[in-house]
Design an enzyme around this catalytic site. Structure first.
Site, PDB file in Angstrom:
ATOM      1  N   SER A   1      30.607  48.643  42.905  1.00 19.58           N
ATOM      2  CA  SER A   1      30.997  48.467  41.498  1.00 19.58           C
ATOM      3  C   SER A   1      32.148  49.391  41.111  1.00 19.58           C
ATOM      4  O   SER A   1      32.822  49.154  40.117  1.00 19.58           O
ATOM      5  CB  SER A   1      29.798  48.746  40.578  1.00 19.58           C
ATOM      6  OG  SER A   1      28.829  47.735  40.741  1.00 19.58           O
TER       7      SER A   1
ATOM      8  N   PHE B   1      39.627  39.173  51.664  1.00 17.64           N
ATOM      9  CA  PHE B   1      40.043  40.112  50.618  1.00 17.64           C
ATOM     10  C   PHE B   1      39.184  41.357  50.725  1.00 17.64           C
ATOM     11  O   PHE B   1      37.981  41.308  50.428  1.00 17.64           O
ATOM     12  CB  PHE B   1      39.835  39.414  49.270  1.00 17.64           C
ATOM     13  CG  PHE B   1      40.334  40.141  48.056  1.00 17.64           C
ATOM     14  CD1 PHE B   1      41.654  40.014  47.636  1.00 17.64           C
ATOM     15  CD2 PHE B   1      39.463  40.910  47.285  1.00 17.64           C
ATOM     16  CE1 PHE B   1      42.106  40.650  46.482  1.00 17.64           C
ATOM     17  CE2 PHE B   1      39.911  41.551  46.127  1.00 17.64           C
ATOM     18  CZ  PHE B   1      41.231  41.413  45.732  1.00 17.64           C
TER      19      PHE B   1
ATOM     20  N   LEU C   1      38.177  44.674  49.439  1.00 17.51           N
ATOM     21  CA  LEU C   1      38.175  45.694  48.381  1.00 17.51           C
ATOM     22  C   LEU C   1      36.914  46.566  48.487  1.00 17.51           C
ATOM     23  O   LEU C   1      36.990  47.783  48.594  1.00 17.51           O
ATOM     24  CB  LEU C   1      38.235  45.007  47.006  1.00 17.51           C
ATOM     25  CG  LEU C   1      38.182  45.937  45.792  1.00 17.51           C
ATOM     26  CD1 LEU C   1      39.414  46.836  45.737  1.00 17.51           C
ATOM     27  CD2 LEU C   1      38.055  45.141  44.489  1.00 17.51           C
TER      28      LEU C   1
ATOM     29  N   ASN D   1      39.876  38.674  38.512  1.00 14.85           N
ATOM     30  CA  ASN D   1      39.821  37.829  37.303  1.00 14.85           C
ATOM     31  C   ASN D   1      39.816  36.349  37.680  1.00 14.85           C
ATOM     32  O   ASN D   1      39.088  35.553  37.099  1.00 14.85           O
ATOM     33  CB  ASN D   1      41.039  38.086  36.407  1.00 14.85           C
ATOM     34  CG  ASN D   1      40.970  39.425  35.698  1.00 14.85           C
ATOM     35  OD1 ASN D   1      39.903  40.021  35.580  1.00 14.85           O
ATOM     36  ND2 ASN D   1      42.117  39.890  35.226  1.00 14.85           N
TER      37      ASN D   1
ATOM     38  N   GLU E   1      31.839  40.151  42.680  1.00 22.03           N
ATOM     39  CA  GLU E   1      32.879  40.015  41.643  1.00 22.03           C
ATOM     40  C   GLU E   1      32.430  40.610  40.314  1.00 22.03           C
ATOM     41  O   GLU E   1      32.762  40.097  39.247  1.00 22.03           O
ATOM     42  CB  GLU E   1      33.278  38.543  41.405  1.00 22.03           C
ATOM     43  CG  GLU E   1      33.407  37.681  42.625  1.00 22.03           C
ATOM     44  CD  GLU E   1      34.559  38.089  43.518  1.00 22.03           C
ATOM     45  OE1 GLU E   1      35.283  39.026  43.141  1.00 22.03           O
ATOM     46  OE2 GLU E   1      34.718  37.479  44.575  1.00 22.03           O
TER      47      GLU E   1
ATOM     48  N   GLY F   1       5.027  23.441  45.478  1.00 24.19           N
ATOM     49  CA  GLY F   1       5.132  23.932  46.859  1.00 24.19           C
ATOM     50  C   GLY F   1       6.309  23.308  47.598  1.00 24.19           C
ATOM     51  O   GLY F   1       6.975  23.978  48.402  1.00 24.19           O
TER      52      GLY F   1
ATOM     53  N   ARG G   1      31.888  26.928  47.648  1.00 28.56           N
ATOM     54  CA  ARG G   1      32.776  27.387  46.562  1.00 28.56           C
ATOM     55  C   ARG G   1      33.314  28.773  46.875  1.00 28.56           C
ATOM     56  O   ARG G   1      34.475  29.082  46.598  1.00 28.56           O
ATOM     57  CB  ARG G   1      32.021  27.354  45.221  1.00 28.56           C
ATOM     58  CG  ARG G   1      32.915  27.377  43.997  1.00 28.56           C
ATOM     59  CD  ARG G   1      33.188  28.760  43.455  1.00 28.56           C
ATOM     60  NE  ARG G   1      31.964  29.501  43.318  1.00 28.56           N
ATOM     61  CZ  ARG G   1      31.836  30.789  43.626  1.00 28.56           C
ATOM     62  NH1 ARG G   1      32.866  31.493  44.070  1.00 28.56           N
ATOM     63  NH2 ARG G   1      30.666  31.399  43.510  1.00 28.56           N
TER      64      ARG G   1
ATOM     65  N   TRP H   1      30.949  43.507  52.916  1.00 31.85           N
ATOM     66  CA  TRP H   1      30.739  42.265  52.161  1.00 31.85           C
ATOM     67  C   TRP H   1      32.036  41.476  52.028  1.00 31.85           C
ATOM     68  O   TRP H   1      32.299  40.881  50.989  1.00 31.85           O
ATOM     69  CB  TRP H   1      30.125  42.527  50.768  1.00 31.85           C
ATOM     70  CG  TRP H   1      28.787  43.138  50.845  1.00 31.85           C
ATOM     71  CD1 TRP H   1      28.416  44.351  50.383  1.00 31.85           C
ATOM     72  CD2 TRP H   1      27.609  42.566  51.465  1.00 31.85           C
ATOM     73  NE1 TRP H   1      27.087  44.583  50.678  1.00 31.85           N
ATOM     74  CE2 TRP H   1      26.583  43.502  51.342  1.00 31.85           C
ATOM     75  CE3 TRP H   1      27.355  41.353  52.128  1.00 31.85           C
ATOM     76  CZ2 TRP H   1      25.298  43.278  51.835  1.00 31.85           C
ATOM     77  CZ3 TRP H   1      26.077  41.137  52.623  1.00 31.85           C
ATOM     78  CH2 TRP H   1      25.079  42.088  52.469  1.00 31.85           C
TER      79      TRP H   1
HETATM   80  P1  TGC Z   1      39.544  50.991  34.412  1.00 30.70           P
HETATM   81  O1  TGC Z   1      39.929  52.402  34.172  1.00 30.70           O
HETATM   82  O2  TGC Z   1      38.883  50.208  33.366  1.00 30.70           O
HETATM   83  O3  TGC Z   1      40.789  50.185  34.962  1.00 30.70           O
HETATM   84  C1  TGC Z   1      41.574  50.672  36.030  1.00 30.70           C
HETATM   85  C2  TGC Z   1      42.869  49.899  35.975  1.00 30.70           C
HETATM   86  O4  TGC Z   1      42.579  48.515  36.254  1.00 30.70           O
HETATM   87  C3  TGC Z   1      42.938  47.727  35.120  1.00 30.70           C
HETATM   88  N1  TGC Z   1      41.912  46.702  34.949  1.00 30.70           N
HETATM   89  C4  TGC Z   1      42.169  45.415  34.980  1.00 30.70           C
HETATM   90  N2  TGC Z   1      43.307  44.723  35.115  1.00 30.70           N
HETATM   91  C5  TGC Z   1      43.228  43.391  35.114  1.00 30.70           C
HETATM   92  N3  TGC Z   1      42.060  42.728  34.982  1.00 30.70           N
HETATM   93  C6  TGC Z   1      40.902  43.381  34.844  1.00 30.70           C
HETATM   94  N4  TGC Z   1      39.759  42.712  34.750  1.00 30.70           N
HETATM   95  C7  TGC Z   1      40.915  44.771  34.848  1.00 30.70           C
HETATM   96  N5  TGC Z   1      39.972  45.728  34.755  1.00 30.70           N
HETATM   97  C8  TGC Z   1      40.594  46.902  34.811  1.00 30.70           C
HETATM   98  C9  TGC Z   1      42.979  48.689  33.948  1.00 30.70           C
HETATM   99  O5  TGC Z   1      43.811  48.216  32.918  1.00 30.70           O
HETATM  100  C10 TGC Z   1      43.506  49.928  34.594  1.00 30.70           C
HETATM  101  O6  TGC Z   1      44.883  49.782  34.774  1.00 30.70           O
HETATM  102  P2  TGC Z   1      45.858  51.052  34.632  1.00 30.70           P
HETATM  103  O7  TGC Z   1      47.234  50.498  34.823  1.00 30.70           O
HETATM  104  O8  TGC Z   1      45.603  51.610  33.272  1.00 30.70           O
HETATM  105  O9  TGC Z   1      45.428  51.977  35.730  1.00 30.70           O
HETATM  106  O10 TGC Z   1      38.706  51.011  35.704  1.00 30.70           O
HETATM  107  P3  TGC Z   1      37.323  51.452  35.840  1.00 30.70           P
HETATM  108  O11 TGC Z   1      37.214  51.866  37.244  1.00 30.70           O
HETATM  109  O12 TGC Z   1      36.906  52.411  34.762  1.00 30.70           O
HETATM  110  O13 TGC Z   1      36.592  50.051  35.585  1.00 30.70           O
HETATM  111  C11 TGC Z   1      35.291  50.042  35.507  1.00 30.70           C
HETATM  112  C12 TGC Z   1      34.787  48.668  35.954  1.00 30.70           C
HETATM  113  C13 TGC Z   1      33.315  48.850  36.232  1.00 30.70           C
HETATM  114  C14 TGC Z   1      34.983  47.668  34.835  1.00 30.70           C
HETATM  115  C15 TGC Z   1      35.539  48.172  37.207  1.00 30.70           C
HETATM  116  O14 TGC Z   1      35.544  49.161  38.177  1.00 30.70           O
HETATM  117  C16 TGC Z   1      34.959  46.901  37.755  1.00 30.70           C
HETATM  118  O15 TGC Z   1      35.265  45.791  37.315  1.00 30.70           O
HETATM  119  N6  TGC Z   1      34.094  47.022  38.800  1.00 30.70           N
HETATM  120  C17 TGC Z   1      33.543  45.865  39.499  1.00 30.70           C
HETATM  121  C18 TGC Z   1      34.271  45.705  40.774  1.00 30.70           C
HETATM  122  C19 TGC Z   1      33.989  44.368  41.399  1.00 30.70           C
HETATM  123  O16 TGC Z   1      33.923  43.335  40.755  1.00 30.70           O
HETATM  124  N7  TGC Z   1      33.882  44.377  42.701  1.00 30.70           N
HETATM  125  C20 TGC Z   1      33.594  43.161  43.455  1.00 30.70           C
HETATM  126  C21 TGC Z   1      34.619  42.964  44.497  1.00 30.70           C
HETATM  127  S1  TGC Z   1      34.255  41.580  45.403  1.00 30.70           S
HETATM  128  C22 TGC Z   1      34.750  42.001  46.972  1.00 30.70           C
HETATM  129  O17 TGC Z   1      35.363  42.963  47.267  1.00 30.70           O
HETATM  130  C23 TGC Z   1      34.427  41.048  47.995  1.00 30.70           C
HETATM  131  S2  TGC Z   1      35.437  39.709  47.737  1.00 30.70           S
HETATM  132  C24 TGC Z   1      34.373  38.411  47.738  1.00 30.70           C
HETATM  133  C25 TGC Z   1      34.154  37.975  49.130  1.00 30.70           C
HETATM  134  O18 TGC Z   1      34.870  38.396  50.022  1.00 30.70           O
HETATM  135  O19 TGC Z   1      33.240  37.148  49.318  1.00 30.70           O
END
Ligand code: TGC
Length: 386
Positions: free
Chosen positions: A140, A131, A133, A242, A365, A342, A92, A164
């Site tokens: 996080s 991807f 990021l 998302n 994610e 076991g 998946r 990752w």
């Molecule tokens: P925050 O200030 O809340 O938001 C910054 C800007 O982003 C917008 N935004 C979103 N837009 C769409 N969907 C969402 N779910 C959104 N969340 C935030 C927000 O509106 C804002 O936009 P703007 O225009 O005002 O600048 O950002 P924050 O940094 O304070 O957020 C905090 C937090 C913890 C929620 C956020 O940083 C977060 O979700 N962190 C988790 C990151 C994450 O999930 N990382 C995993 C990445 S996976 C990967 O890279 C590997 S890919 C998988 C693989 O390859 O196997």
């Protein structure tokens, strides 16, 4: 019964088309994945040879309209994800990284030329995407990324490290997110570009039938046309996350269902103290608790999927599904492993493999903690991330 955990006639909530797609993916997983997955997991191999099969089933970028993609609904995408993850989270994850992350980034934020160049080939499985990021010091908190893109004449030059990154060592194209003087930008980077290197991370105790990499970007020079023109800021990568987070809420329940079925089957045949394990009240309580959470998890995923198809799904609601379903799924897999005693620690049975995989799934994610705080902010109005 095709699904012994279905206590509520979940199938009656699905259309014939949805059930048909679900059944075709289930049959592929039963015949092509389940007989081989223990071996792939043990040898830590991602079976690249199945990519054309996934393409033939129309599963790559399946929610995208046009560009050779299947144009399926969010619910169909979710149902397919659950079946794939009933096979293995690595499977998946491949479909998710390819479709929800790499292809979505190009489809949502790319130029027409970028879409034409990559999406049809990616839908056919001829090009694999990744991807980029997350970084070694920015998981996080992706806003803290250090990878930087600076202008040099009309070119962009990227430097940094990503960690990752799923499938990066076998990918032909990488979506790389980098800081620039104006904010976070996305770039479509052919992995053959000089200065791009991807190294698989090993050894892993989770997602062994999958590839996650360290990526180094050393003076990766790109033409201006490599930049994703329709996004600036963290909203771009988050809009792709998302999509992936949505798929995970279904996928995790697929792994849970497969573990439940393994425990149910085993407990019916395993004799202890003169009767089948399934005849003991403690076993039945475990099985019932698992089935209740599987039913609730699928209902939640379906409800959120219908909202996604209606265009009303909010990111906070995706956090509800991702957090709840990962959390419940890993508990179900662990409980199923316990019922196998076991024997449950061997690769002859799926629950411990699924539980180990879900350690990754609940972490990537957005960790459980991140989704808890997203919902805490929603409830209280107070961001508690920092
Ligand atoms: P925050 O200030 O809340 O938001 C910054 C800007 O982003 C917008 N935004 C979103 N837009 C769409 N969907 C969402 N779910 C959104 N969340 C935030 C927000 O509106 C804002 O936009 P703007 O225009 O005002 O600048 O950002 P924050 O940094 O304070 O957020 C905090 C937090 C913890 C929620 C956020 O940083 C977060 O979700 N962190 C988790 C990151 C994450 O999930 N990382 C995993 C990445 S996976 C990967 O890279 C590997 S890919 C998988 C693989 O390859 O196997």
């Amino acid at each position: 019964m095709t699904n012994p955990s279905d206590l509520i006639d979940f199938d009656s909530l699905l259309t014939l088309e949805e059930r048909t797609l679900r059944d075709s993916v289930r049959s592929f997983v039963d015949t092509e994945i389940k007989p081989n997955i223990a071996d792939w997991f043990e040898k830590a191999v991602f079976p690249l040879e199945i990519v054309p099969e996934l393409a033939k089933l129309g599963l790559l970028g399946m929610h995208i309209d046009g560009y050779g993609c299947a144009g399926r609904t969010a619910v169909e995408y979710g149902l397919a994800g659950a079946e794939l993850e009933a096979g293995d989270s690595g499977l998946r994850t491949f479909v998710s990284v390819q479709g929800s992350l790499a292809m979505s980034a190009i489809h949502k934020h790319g130029s027409e030329e970028q879409k034409q160049e990559w999406l049809p080939a990616m839908a056919k499985g001829e090009a694999i995407g990744c991807f980029g990021l997350t970084e070694p010091s920015a998981g996080s908190d992706p806003g803290n990324m250090a990878t930087f893109a600076h202008r040099d004449g009309s070119d962009w030059v990227l430097n940094g490290t990503k960690r990752w990154i799923g499938l990066a060592s076998v990918a032909q194209v990488a979506i790389i997110w980098a800081q620039s003087d104006k904010g976070v930008r996305g770039f479509v980077v052919p992995t053959s570009t000089p200065g791009f290197t991807a190294t698989p991370i090993s050894p892993k105790l989770s997602m062994r039938a999958s590839i996650q990499c360290d990526v180094e970007l050393t003076n990766v020079r790109l033409p201006h046309s490599a930049m994703l023109p329709e996004t600036l800021g963290l909203g771009g990568p988050f809009s792709c996350l998302n999509e992936a987070r949505y798929g995970i809420m279904w996928g995790a329940m697929g792994a849970a269902r497969d573990s439940f079925e393994a425990a149910l089957d085993y407990s019916a045949g395993r004799m202890q103290f003169g009767k089948p394990l399934a005849g003991y009240q403690l076993s039945q309580q475990k099985l019932v608790n698992m089935a209740l959470e599987i039913n609730k998890g699928f209902l939640l995923a379906l409800h959120l999927g219908r909202k996604k198809d209606a265009g009303t799904l909010q990111p906070d609601q995706i956090s509800v599904g991702k957090l709840n379903n990962c959390r419940e799924a890993i508990e179900i897999c662990r409980e199923a492993r316990a019922m196998l005693g076991g024997n449950g620690i061997t690769l002859d049975y799926s629950p411990m493999r699924h539980a180990n995989n879900l350690e990754s799934v609940r972490t990537y994610e957005g960790t459980d903690e991140v989704h808890t705080l997203i919902l805490g902010r929603k409830l209280t109005g107070i961001p508690a991330f920092r």
